[in-house]
Design a protein around this motif. Structure first.
Motif, PDB file in Angstrom:
ATOM      1  N   LEU A 124       0.881  -1.162  -0.267  1.00 42.69           N
ATOM      2  CA  LEU A 124       0.422  -0.195   0.127  1.00 42.69           C
ATOM      3  C   LEU A 124       0.651   1.536   0.013  1.00 42.69           C
ATOM      4  O   LEU A 124       1.324   1.746   0.574  1.00 42.69           O
ATOM      5  CB  LEU A 124      -0.959  -0.236   1.057  1.00 42.69           C
ATOM      6  N   HIS A 125       0.331   1.567  -1.275  1.00 45.32           N
ATOM      7  CA  HIS A 125       0.953   3.216  -0.947  1.00 45.32           C
ATOM      8  C   HIS A 125       0.621   4.478  -1.107  1.00 45.32           C
ATOM      9  O   HIS A 125      -1.070   4.440  -2.286  1.00 45.32           O
ATOM     10  CB  HIS A 125       2.424   3.595  -2.929  1.00 45.32           C
ATOM     11  N   ILE A 126       0.615   5.709  -0.243  1.00 42.27           N
ATOM     12  CA  ILE A 126      -0.403   6.502  -0.189  1.00 42.27           C
ATOM     13  C   ILE A 126       0.898   8.000  -0.324  1.00 42.27           C
ATOM     14  O   ILE A 126       1.160   8.300   0.611  1.00 42.27           O
ATOM     15  CB  ILE A 126      -1.669   6.938   0.756  1.00 42.27           C
ATOM     16  N   GLU A 127       0.255   8.865  -1.307  1.00 44.23           N
ATOM     17  CA  GLU A 127       1.084  10.102  -1.760  1.00 44.23           C
ATOM     18  C   GLU A 127       0.299  10.696  -1.711  1.00 44.23           C
ATOM     19  O   GLU A 127      -1.267  10.812  -2.432  1.00 44.23           O
ATOM     20  CB  GLU A 127       1.735  10.461  -2.847  1.00 44.23           C
ATOM     21  N   LEU A 166       3.800   5.943   3.210  1.00 39.33           N
ATOM     22  CA  LEU A 166       3.121   7.164   3.654  1.00 39.33           C
ATOM     23  C   LEU A 166       3.696   7.763   3.303  1.00 39.33           C
ATOM     24  O   LEU A 166       4.407   8.789   3.856  1.00 39.33           O
ATOM     25  CB  LEU A 166       2.377   6.644   5.013  1.00 39.33           C
ATOM     26  N   ASP A 167       2.987   8.579   2.185  1.00 34.51           N
ATOM     27  CA  ASP A 167       4.104  10.129   2.033  1.00 34.51           C
ATOM     28  C   ASP A 167       3.008  11.451   1.666  1.00 34.51           C
ATOM     29  O   ASP A 167       2.305  12.236   1.320  1.00 34.51           O
ATOM     30  CB  ASP A 167       4.441  10.505   0.356  1.00 34.51           C
ATOM     31  N   TYR A 200       6.838   6.368   6.462  1.00 29.92           N
ATOM     32  CA  TYR A 200       6.454   8.060   6.895  1.00 29.92           C
ATOM     33  C   TYR A 200       7.116   9.329   6.855  1.00 29.92           C
ATOM     34  O   TYR A 200       8.052   9.666   7.143  1.00 29.92           O
ATOM     35  CB  TYR A 200       6.232   7.713   7.960  1.00 29.92           C
ATOM     36  N   SER A 201       7.037   9.732   5.230  1.00 32.34           N
ATOM     37  CA  SER A 201       8.241  11.129   5.258  1.00 32.34           C
ATOM     38  C   SER A 201       6.650  11.931   5.353  1.00 32.34           C
ATOM     39  O   SER A 201       5.645  12.141   4.423  1.00 32.34           O
ATOM     40  CB  SER A 201       8.178  10.508   3.868  1.00 32.34           C
ATOM     41  N   ILE A 202       7.016  13.491   5.934  1.00 34.80           N
ATOM     42  CA  ILE A 202       5.862  14.428   5.022  1.00 34.80           C
ATOM     43  C   ILE A 202       7.524  15.786   5.059  1.00 34.80           C
ATOM     44  O   ILE A 202       8.466  15.848   5.326  1.00 34.80           O
ATOM     45  CB  ILE A 202       5.723  14.936   7.047  1.00 34.80           C
TER      46      ILE A 202
END
Length: 329
Positions: A124-127, A166-167, A200-202
């Motif tokens: 699962l990738h969510i941008e 999660l980006d 997990y990136s912001i």
């Protein structure tokens, strides 16, 4: 034009064995288009830069052969698609979501998205791109704001998850928005026993990491990072926006003792924005890096290998200090 081509029944009848479809151009997905697509035995399906003219209807259109679904659009349009189809055997979902609507609507949207995820999901990738502005700050951080609880914790129900990325990309930095706290990471320790990849990136609008929290903030500690790794023995790749180091004791012995059960862990890649805290000197960072080096003995080997590559990315503070620890500049 793509709408008419996709929705052309005579064309569909001539392509009964089509297994893969990618459409990456501005177009509108209608209910007839989805019906036509459901008549194919598609395995990967990629739809980019689309909008929808769909309202959720039952029964959902069935895509039993679908293994991988990639969607790029506004959050609301992605919800419309995912609430209109079923894909019970999918193992990979990749979502590139643009901002849209209020923060309370985002909470509802992500709840709707997650409710459509099949239990078979492994990747699962969510941008998520958020158009943050000063005018919206108060609303986004109010009681109905999207937070870690609503964005990440519901994914713990996906027990077979192996890869989670999660980006979050912010138009401008809002302190505390979707912040990863120590308790948040601690809550994920028992989540996915087979996990091998976690990011997990912001980021801000310039693709720079949001890693400037003030000293004393309740961000993940190394003890929690080690606990997360210990609970995920298959973990090879770990990225966090920041790690808190300022509360660690001057004497590194307790920390190093705590890492002994991790000796031999196979983690290959660890990246954090930086270590926020009052002190950044090498004498203070060194015991932390020694603990990481001891906990993840293969990490330095992978850093060495990556350094020889012409496409090696900008170092994190941890990678630089690992090389210094091993006598390299």
């Amino acid at each position: 034009p793509k709408e008419f081509i996709i929705d052309d029944k005579s064309l569909i009848s001539r392509l009964p064995h089509l297994k893969s479809l990618e459409v990456d151009d501005k177009f509108t997905i209608t209910r007839p288009i989805l019906v036509s697509l459901s008549e194919l035995s598609l395995q990967p399906l990629t739809l980019g830069n689309f909008s929808t003219s769909i309202t959720a209807q039952t029964p959902r259109l069935h895509f039993p052969a679908l293994l991988s679904l990639s969607l790029t659009a506004r959050v609301s349009d992605i919800v419309d698609i995912m609430q209109s189809i079923s894909f019970p055997n999918a193992t990979g979902i990749f979502l590139n979501c643009d901002d849209g609507g209020s923060m309370s609507e985002h909470r509802t949207s992500f709840h709707a998205l997650y409710s459509a995820f099949p239990m078979s999901l492994r990747r699962l990738h969510i941008e998520f791109r958020v158009d943050t502005t000063e005018q919206k700050e108060a609303a986004r951080l109010g009681p109905g704001a999207l937070n870690f609880d609503t964005f990440v914790r519901p994914l713990q129900s996906l027990r077979d998850l192996r890869e989670l990325k999660l980006d979050v990309q912010l138009g401008e930095h809002i302190d505390g928005f979707l912040e990863l706290r120590n308790g948040d990471l601690r809550s994920l320790v028992p989540a996915w026993s087979r996990l091998s990849f976690f990011e997990y990136s912001i980021w801000d609008q310039h693709y720079l990491p949001i890693a400037r929290p003030a000293p004393g903030r309740d961000h993940p500690t190394l003890d929690t990072v080690f606990a997360f790794a210990r609970a995920h023995p298959h973990l090879l790749h770990l990225q966090l926006p920041y790690v808190r180091t300022d509360p660690l004791p001057e004497d590194p012995t307790p920390l190093e003792e705590a890492t002994r059960p991790l000796e031999g862990h196979g983690l290959l890649w660890l990246k954090v924005g930086r270590a926020p805290g009052r002190r950044k000197d090498s004498a203070y960072i060194a015991p932390i890096v020694r603990a990481v080096d001891r906990a993840f003995p293969r990490l330095y080997e992978e850093v060495q290998r990556a350094r020889t590559s012409s496409i090696y990315p900008r170092w994190s503070f941890l990678e630089k200090e690992l090389c210094s620890l091993h006598g390299e500049g």
